[in-house]
Design an enzyme around this catalytic site. Structure first.
Site, PDB file in Angstrom:
ATOM      1  N   LYS A 103      43.027  52.704  40.834  1.00 55.89           N
ATOM      2  CA  LYS A 103      42.157  52.145  39.799  1.00 55.89           C
ATOM      3  C   LYS A 103      41.480  53.306  39.101  1.00 55.89           C
ATOM      4  O   LYS A 103      40.831  54.141  39.749  1.00 55.89           O
ATOM      5  CB  LYS A 103      41.107  51.228  40.441  1.00 55.89           C
ATOM      6  N   HIS A 133      33.968  42.884  27.311  1.00 54.66           N
ATOM      7  CA  HIS A 133      33.011  43.337  28.326  1.00 54.66           C
ATOM      8  C   HIS A 133      33.016  44.856  28.505  1.00 54.66           C
ATOM      9  O   HIS A 133      32.076  45.414  29.035  1.00 54.66           O
ATOM     10  CB  HIS A 133      33.201  42.586  29.648  1.00 54.66           C
ATOM     11  N   ASP A 145      46.009  41.531  26.270  1.00 54.04           N
ATOM     12  CA  ASP A 145      44.943  41.402  27.266  1.00 54.04           C
ATOM     13  C   ASP A 145      44.032  42.624  27.282  1.00 54.04           C
ATOM     14  O   ASP A 145      42.829  42.504  27.516  1.00 54.04           O
ATOM     15  CB  ASP A 145      45.585  41.199  28.653  1.00 54.04           C
ATOM     16  N   ARG A 151      35.830  19.611  33.779  1.00 60.25           N
ATOM     17  CA  ARG A 151      36.466  18.287  33.818  1.00 60.25           C
ATOM     18  C   ARG A 151      36.341  17.631  35.188  1.00 60.25           C
ATOM     19  O   ARG A 151      36.576  16.452  35.341  1.00 60.25           O
ATOM     20  CB  ARG A 151      37.980  18.467  33.600  1.00 60.25           C
ATOM     21  N   GLU A 153      44.836  49.667  36.675  1.00 58.26           N
ATOM     22  CA  GLU A 153      44.314  48.759  37.705  1.00 58.26           C
ATOM     23  C   GLU A 153      45.295  48.697  38.854  1.00 58.26           C
ATOM     24  O   GLU A 153      46.513  48.804  38.643  1.00 58.26           O
ATOM     25  CB  GLU A 153      44.189  47.347  37.134  1.00 58.26           C
ATOM     26  N   LYS A 197      29.789  48.085  29.447  1.00 58.05           N
ATOM     27  CA  LYS A 197      29.785  49.000  30.600  1.00 58.05           C
ATOM     28  C   LYS A 197      28.840  50.165  30.312  1.00 58.05           C
ATOM     29  O   LYS A 197      28.844  50.715  29.203  1.00 58.05           O
ATOM     30  CB  LYS A 197      31.199  49.518  30.874  1.00 58.05           C
ATOM     31  N   LYS A 212      37.385  36.870  24.959  1.00 60.68           N
ATOM     32  CA  LYS A 212      38.650  37.424  24.524  1.00 60.68           C
ATOM     33  C   LYS A 212      39.788  36.872  25.387  1.00 60.68           C
ATOM     34  O   LYS A 212      39.489  36.405  26.481  1.00 60.68           O
ATOM     35  CB  LYS A 212      38.623  38.956  24.615  1.00 60.68           C
ATOM     36  N   VAL A 270      36.615  18.274  26.809  1.00 60.06           N
ATOM     37  CA  VAL A 270      36.135  18.933  25.584  1.00 60.06           C
ATOM     38  C   VAL A 270      36.842  18.429  24.331  1.00 60.06           C
ATOM     39  O   VAL A 270      36.394  18.671  23.212  1.00 60.06           O
ATOM     40  CB  VAL A 270      36.245  20.481  25.672  1.00 60.06           C
ATOM     41  N   HIS A 327      40.020  46.050  24.700  1.00 58.02           N
ATOM     42  CA  HIS A 327      39.297  47.082  25.456  1.00 58.02           C
ATOM     43  C   HIS A 327      39.702  48.501  25.038  1.00 58.02           C
ATOM     44  O   HIS A 327      38.852  49.348  24.773  1.00 58.02           O
ATOM     45  CB  HIS A 327      39.553  46.946  26.956  1.00 58.02           C
TER      46      HIS A 327
HETATM   47  C1  BG6 Z   1      39.937  41.601  31.479  1.00 55.29           C
HETATM   48  C2  BG6 Z   1      41.413  41.330  31.563  1.00 55.29           C
HETATM   49  O1  BG6 Z   1      39.500  41.503  30.146  1.00 55.29           O
HETATM   50  O2  BG6 Z   1      39.654  42.915  31.959  1.00 55.29           O
HETATM   51  C3  BG6 Z   1      41.897  41.501  32.997  1.00 55.29           C
HETATM   52  O3  BG6 Z   1      41.676  40.001  31.130  1.00 55.29           O
HETATM   53  C4  BG6 Z   1      41.500  42.858  33.535  1.00 55.29           C
HETATM   54  O4  BG6 Z   1      43.317  41.349  33.070  1.00 55.29           O
HETATM   55  C5  BG6 Z   1      40.008  43.109  33.305  1.00 55.29           C
HETATM   56  O5  BG6 Z   1      41.797  42.879  34.927  1.00 55.29           O
HETATM   57  C6  BG6 Z   1      39.637  44.528  33.685  1.00 55.29           C
HETATM   58  O6  BG6 Z   1      38.249  44.661  33.645  1.00 55.29           O
HETATM   59  P1  BG6 Z   1      37.508  45.720  34.545  1.00 55.29           P
HETATM   60  O7  BG6 Z   1      36.072  45.590  34.153  1.00 55.29           O
HETATM   61  O8  BG6 Z   1      37.773  45.340  35.974  1.00 55.29           O
HETATM   62  O9  BG6 Z   1      38.088  47.048  34.214  1.00 55.29           O
END
Ligand code: BG6
Length: 493
Positions: free
Chosen positions: A349, A182, A239, A54, A220, A186, A152, A99, A244
């Protein structure tokens, strides 16, 4: 559900059109991933990238304000090549659009070429997906060569996910729809399939009663950062768990697919999702723990609690931590608990899957009063490794056993460059490979299982349990395991 083969024509040039082109995901992940794909000659010749936002920027302003200032710092320093970067910038176009305004799509139509493969990447809030797809279709931008990538979380519950799927499905066939998670891009997650289905030694043991439990942790250290607007409405279950963690669970638990074809793999994952035992209110009270971080220290630095973070509404009940026990009602996994856990602002992590094998029926070798078992630890992050814990004789005159590890460090074993998840998945989209994307029925089955948990929590009226930043979550998460005669891997070391 079956997916007809995509009709896109492989040799056509590409127009990659990114909605949300000035957003967080674009500068952190998508644009650096596309740069890497460009650097390694994985974009088709004559590709163009059209980013949509935008902001009243010209193309040059977009390049200087966004690409140079925001996206470039996210490219790994050693991968940066100034001349490749200049060539990459040359394929960009910025299209300013609202949009929601159908007339703005005509501007996009002018900017996009005819006779190309168009990939529409919807990196916006899912509330906009329906509108965007309707408007794209009305403007005549969608044809048999188009693909759409949906970020997502797709919806916030089953009904909204179905509504989005219906709306997108009016204009795109299932084979043109790439629902991205995603984690499926990996390297280590893809490697899990090879570990399971390429190594005959694991086959016979990969089931009850040889496996006692499975733990899946995605911890994390980061907090909510600047994403409170999104995160507070979403929470950790939507989330991370609904997508995931459930996808990881599927790969651990699925039956061998007949091939690596998209439907063969997705059919097996779907069966797992449909075998997840729905949680009753009693299960939810007993088998789930949700938490929210309070102030603490992570990596030696003091950090705020969730409620003190910018833009978090006072008294928010959003969960930043979830631990739960899932049950899979099928022959392979009956009575094997699957413990899932994820959280922000955790002690370290760590993403790992721990397969805990069953105990010996009777041990003739002393173990100093402790019970040790065999354990397979598949670490996805920060290191990529596979460790098999076995028992060995403790040196000395007696016959005592102690656990030791057979370690496979994947980074040392394969020194080649490893593409980031987004780069790998974007290349899959460009090449029309659907295996590592979610099919509609899979996504909806995941929502159907997750939704009652969200409802149960809402009905309970309870606040999430507090945990100090820099820990592994509330004490109730340890108690959840103890009740099942299990312990989280880091507590047993
Ligand atoms: C995302 C979430 O899908 O994945 C985030 O929205 C999260 O909150 C992230 O931090 C974690 O991804 P990765 O690849 O860093 O483990």
């Amino acid at each position: 559900m079956t997916t007809q083969q995509a009709s896109a024509t492989p040799d056509l040039p590409l127009d990659m059109i990114i909605f949300g082109g000035t957003g967080d995901l674009s500068f952190r992940k998508l644009l650096p991933a596309l740069y890497m794909a460009h650097l390694h000659c994985n974009l088709p010749p004559d590709s163009r990238i059209l980013t949509i936002g935008r902001k009243p920027w010209s193309r040059d302003e977009y390049i200087s304000e966004f690409m140079e200032q925001k996206a470039k710092p996210f490219i790994e320093k050693k991968a940066f090549d100034a001349s490749a970067w200049d060539k990459f910038l040359a394929i960009f176009e910025y299209v300013r659009m609202d949009v929601d305004a159908p007339e703005d799509y005509l501007r996009l139509k002018e900017a996009s070429r005819d006779g190309v493969n168009r990939v529409f990447y919807l990196a916006t809030s899912p509330d906009l997906f329906t509108h965007i797809c309707d408007n794209l279709a009305s403007a005549g931008l969608v044809d048999g060569n188009s693909r759409v990538v949906l970020e997502k979380p797709l919806g916030h519950d089953l009904a909204s996910a179905q509504q989005i799927n219906n709306a997108v499905g009016k204009h795109f066939d299932e084979a043109q729809i790439y629902r991205i998670d995603h984690y499926l891009g990996k390297e280590t997650v893809q490697n899990l399939m090879v570990l399971r289905f390429g190594n005959p030694i694991f086959g016979p043991l990969w089931q009850a009663p040889y496996i006692k439990s499975v733990q899946i942790t995605v911890a994390e250290t980061v907090g909510v950062g600047s994403r409170a607007g999104f995160y507070d409405k979403t929470g950790a279950l939507r989330d991370m768990v609904q997508n995931h963690l459930l996808q990881l669970l599927c790969i651990v638990a699925m039956e061998p697919p007949v091939s690596l074809d998209p439907d063969a793999v997705r059919d097996e994952k779907l069966k797992v999702l449909r075998s997840l035992r729905p949680m009753t209110p009693e299960d939810i009270a007993r088998d789930t723990v949700r938490g929210q971080y309070t102030a603490g220290a992570v990596d030696g630095e003091a950090v705020k609690g969730y409620l003190e973070e910018d833009n978090v509404p006072a008294g928010s009940r959003a969960e930043t931590f979830v631990a739960l026990r899932a049950r899979i009602n099928n022959w392979r996994w009956a009575n094997v608990p699957f413990f899932l856990r994820t959280g922000k602002r955790m002690q370290k992590k760590l993403s790992e899957i721990v397969i805990e094998f069953s105990d010996l029926p009777f041990s003739i070798i002393p173990s100093g009063g402790r019970t040790y078992g065999n354990r397979l630890v598949i670490q996805l992050q920060p290191e990529e490794s596979i460790q098999l814990q076995v028992l060995a004789k403790e040196p000395g005159s007696g016959m005592h056993m102690l656990p030791v590890s057979l370690n496979l460090d994947l980074q040392q074993a394969f020194t080649e460059r490893r593409a980031e998840a987004y780069e790998r998945l974007l290349i899959d989209v460009i090449r029309g490979r659907l295996t590592h994307f979610m099919r509609r029925d899979e996504l909806e089955a995941a929502w159907a299982w997750a939704e009652p948990i969200l409802e149960g929590w809402a009905k309970s009226g309870e606040r999430p349990r507090s945990y100090s930043a820099g820990t592994f979550g509330p004490a109730a998460s340890t108690a959840l395991m103890t009740r099942e005669n299990a312990v989280w891997a880091e507590e047993s070391q």
